[in-house]
Design a protein around this motif. Structure first.
Motif, short mmCIF file in Angstrom:
data_model
loop_
_atom_site.label_atom_id
_atom_site.label_comp_id
_atom_site.label_asym_id
_atom_site.label_seq_id
_atom_site.Cartn_x
_atom_site.Cartn_y
_atom_site.Cartn_z
N GLU A 267 -22.94 -22.02 -78.28
CA GLU A 267 -24.36 -22.11 -78.64
C GLU A 267 -25.18 -21.10 -77.84
N MET A 268 -26.38 -20.82 -78.35
CA MET A 268 -27.32 -19.95 -77.64
C MET A 268 -27.92 -20.77 -76.49
N LEU A 269 -27.67 -20.35 -75.27
CA LEU A 269 -28.12 -21.13 -74.11
C LEU A 269 -29.58 -20.84 -73.77
N PRO A 270 -30.26 -21.80 -73.18
CA PRO A 270 -31.61 -21.53 -72.66
C PRO A 270 -31.55 -20.38 -71.64
N ARG A 271 -32.60 -19.59 -71.60
CA ARG A 271 -32.61 -18.42 -70.72
C ARG A 271 -32.31 -18.76 -69.26
N PRO A 272 -32.87 -19.84 -68.68
CA PRO A 272 -32.55 -20.14 -67.27
C PRO A 272 -31.06 -20.35 -67.03
N GLU A 273 -30.35 -20.92 -67.99
CA GLU A 273 -28.91 -21.11 -67.81
C GLU A 273 -28.17 -19.78 -67.88
N VAL A 274 -28.57 -18.91 -68.78
CA VAL A 274 -27.96 -17.58 -68.84
C VAL A 274 -28.18 -16.84 -67.54
N ILE A 275 -29.38 -16.93 -66.99
CA ILE A 275 -29.68 -16.25 -65.72
C ILE A 275 -28.79 -16.76 -64.60
N GLN A 276 -28.57 -18.06 -64.56
CA GLN A 276 -27.67 -18.60 -63.52
C GLN A 276 -26.24 -18.09 -63.70
N LEU A 277 -25.76 -18.07 -64.94
CA LEU A 277 -24.40 -17.58 -65.18
C LEU A 277 -24.30 -16.10 -64.80
N LEU A 278 -25.31 -15.30 -65.12
CA LEU A 278 -25.31 -13.89 -64.74
C LEU A 278 -25.34 -13.75 -63.22
N SER A 279 -26.12 -14.57 -62.57
CA SER A 279 -26.32 -14.45 -61.12
C SER A 279 -25.04 -14.66 -60.33
N HIS A 280 -24.14 -15.49 -60.83
CA HIS A 280 -22.95 -15.85 -60.07
C HIS A 280 -21.66 -15.22 -60.63
N ALA A 281 -21.80 -14.40 -61.66
CA ALA A 281 -20.61 -13.75 -62.23
C ALA A 281 -20.02 -12.73 -61.25
N ALA A 282 -18.71 -12.70 -61.17
CA ALA A 282 -18.06 -11.65 -60.37
C ALA A 282 -18.28 -10.30 -61.02
N VAL A 283 -18.33 -10.30 -62.35
CA VAL A 283 -18.57 -9.06 -63.10
C VAL A 283 -19.02 -9.42 -64.50
N PHE A 284 -19.93 -8.63 -65.03
CA PHE A 284 -20.38 -8.80 -66.40
C PHE A 284 -19.66 -7.77 -67.27
N ALA A 285 -19.14 -8.21 -68.42
CA ALA A 285 -18.38 -7.32 -69.30
C ALA A 285 -19.16 -7.02 -70.56
N CYS A 286 -19.26 -5.74 -70.90
CA CYS A 286 -19.91 -5.32 -72.15
C CYS A 286 -18.95 -4.37 -72.87
N PRO A 287 -18.12 -4.90 -73.77
CA PRO A 287 -17.11 -4.07 -74.44
C PRO A 287 -17.57 -3.50 -75.77
N SER A 288 -18.87 -3.29 -75.94
CA SER A 288 -19.43 -2.86 -77.23
C SER A 288 -18.79 -1.56 -77.72
N VAL A 289 -18.61 -1.49 -79.04
CA VAL A 289 -18.10 -0.25 -79.64
C VAL A 289 -19.26 0.61 -80.13
N TYR A 290 -20.46 0.03 -80.20
CA TYR A 290 -21.67 0.76 -80.58
C TYR A 290 -22.84 0.06 -79.93
N GLU A 291 -23.66 0.79 -79.20
CA GLU A 291 -24.77 0.16 -78.50
C GLU A 291 -25.86 1.20 -78.23
N PRO A 292 -26.98 1.14 -78.96
CA PRO A 292 -28.05 2.10 -78.72
C PRO A 292 -28.54 2.11 -77.27
N LEU A 293 -28.63 0.94 -76.65
CA LEU A 293 -28.96 0.88 -75.22
C LEU A 293 -28.23 -0.29 -74.56
#
Length: 390
Positions: A267-293
């Protein structure tokens, strides 16, 4: 200056980077101009929002192709902006509204290109014949627009390559932004406990839609080679089609046969929960094959997470290789090599915690220094003023 922002997504219905962009751009623009937002109707938005008008698809088109329904929303939007000095559209879902308003009222049309239909051929899988219609809508609008805003220099090059009839001087670069007061490291770990993430073990985090563009199947195959102590946390929802949904589910189940701690949050998480998950991640992965930014990379950086991302589109303008994260070359002809290199980069960041901390701190500093929404709004207004002054 009276500006009409035309968009499919607007809170509470935000599911991608374009919606995030319009949400924060509108907020900052209101200090600089008279702004009205015109967006799609919403079942979630139960209370009226000042300065926001929602438009529904024509009832007669219920069950019709999504592209046709989108064009009917565009007609309603165009009818509602007669009092504006300028219209600014976002994504093909709203581009024709801007184009029609330009023709109907003789007002300038500015459009921000968040992606390009010619570079997303997999959309034919989602839209069928509607992809031909969406491509026509984008081409018609972009070639006639008074100004086109690209969200990165890489995107500007793509625009001029896809639409060679467009004069280069009409294409301006204004990067996406990030609210670094909102997106900042959060020491609270309640969201980790809520979603079953072990705070004592490092985790790789992915946040994004289940689409060909976001490359999440590549990440799932790369994860076979992740250190066994590492958790994989997938905040992944809104699949484009049943086929890619099925492919994703099968890859998740296959991965779970060989390793533990593969956590899928659909599910789409509330923004505060996403921020917590980002804050404690060892690394964030972005495997996009196309991404304007890639706004999601800015969100991760603002929360202090090191980023491992594919070196495509505008991502290298956000993620500095070996400074705020690692960039992995992507070659569509050799996906196995990309997946192997992705796994190696993720393992490398996880293994070197000192380097990961330095990257996270540098990412936060870069997000604050260069990508604040107040500066993005001022640059956008400068484009408006240039067009209106002609």
């Amino acid at each position: 200056m009276k500006v009409g922002l035309l968009t499919r997504e607007f809170p509470p219905d935000v599911y991608g980077g374009a919606g995030v962009h319009v949400e924060f751009l509108a907020r900052e623009l209101r200090a600089l101009a008279d702004v009205s937002v015109h967006c799609w109707a919403s079942q979630k938005a139960t209370e009226p929002q000042p300065g926001v008008q929602r438009h529904a698809a024509a009832e007669a088109l219920a069950g019709a192709n999504e592209a046709l329904r989108s064009l009917s929303v565009d007609l309603a939007m165009a009818a509602a902006v007669a009092d504006r000095d300028l219209v600014h559209s976002h994504t093909w879902y709203a581009n024709m509204a801007g184009h029609i308003a330009k023709l109907l009222y003789g007002i300038p049309h500015v459009m921000t290109a968040h992606s390009l239909e010619p570079l997303r051929p997999w959309k034919a899988e989602q839209l069928g014949g509607g992809y031909t219609l969406s491509s026509w809508a984008e081409r018609t609008a972009i070639e006639a627009a008074d100004a086109v805003i690209a969200v990165s220099n890489g995107m500007r090059a793509d625009i001029l390559s896809c639409y060679p009839g467009l004069e280069p001087q009409r294409v301006h670069v204004v990067h996406n932004g990030i609210d670094t007061a909102l997106y900042r490291p959060d020491p609270d770990k309640a969201a980790l406990a809520k979603h079953g993430v072990n705070p004592e073990r490092p985790y790789v985090l992915f946040v994004g839609r289940i689409t060909r563009q976001k490359g999440v199947p590549h990440l799932l195959r790369a994860a076979r080679a992740l250190d066994p102590a590492t958790q994989l946390v997938l905040c992944a929802g809104a699949p484009d089609t049943p086929a890619i949904d099925q492919e994703f589910r099968e890859l998740v189940e296959e991965l779970r046969q060989s390793r533990d701690a593969v956590l899928w949050i659909p599910e789409m998480l509330p923004r505060p929960e996403v921020i917590q998950l980002l804050s404690h991640a060892a690394v964030f992965a972005c495997p996009s094959v196309y991404e304007p930014l890639g706004i999601v990379n800015l969100e991760a950086m603002a929360c202090g997470a090191p980023v491992v991302a594919s070196a495509v589109g505008g991502i290298p303008e956000v993620v500095q290789d070996w400074v705020t994260g690692l960039l992995v070359p992507y070659d569509e002809k050799d996906p196995a090599a990309f997946e192997a290199a992705l796994a190696e980069a993720l393992n490398g960041v996880i293994a070197d915690r000192n380097a990961a901390t330095r990257m996270g701190e540098a990412g936060r500093e870069r997000a604050v220094r260069e990508f604040g929404w107040d500066a993005i709004a001022r640059r956008t207004v400068a484009v408006y003023e240039e067009i209106l002054g002609k």
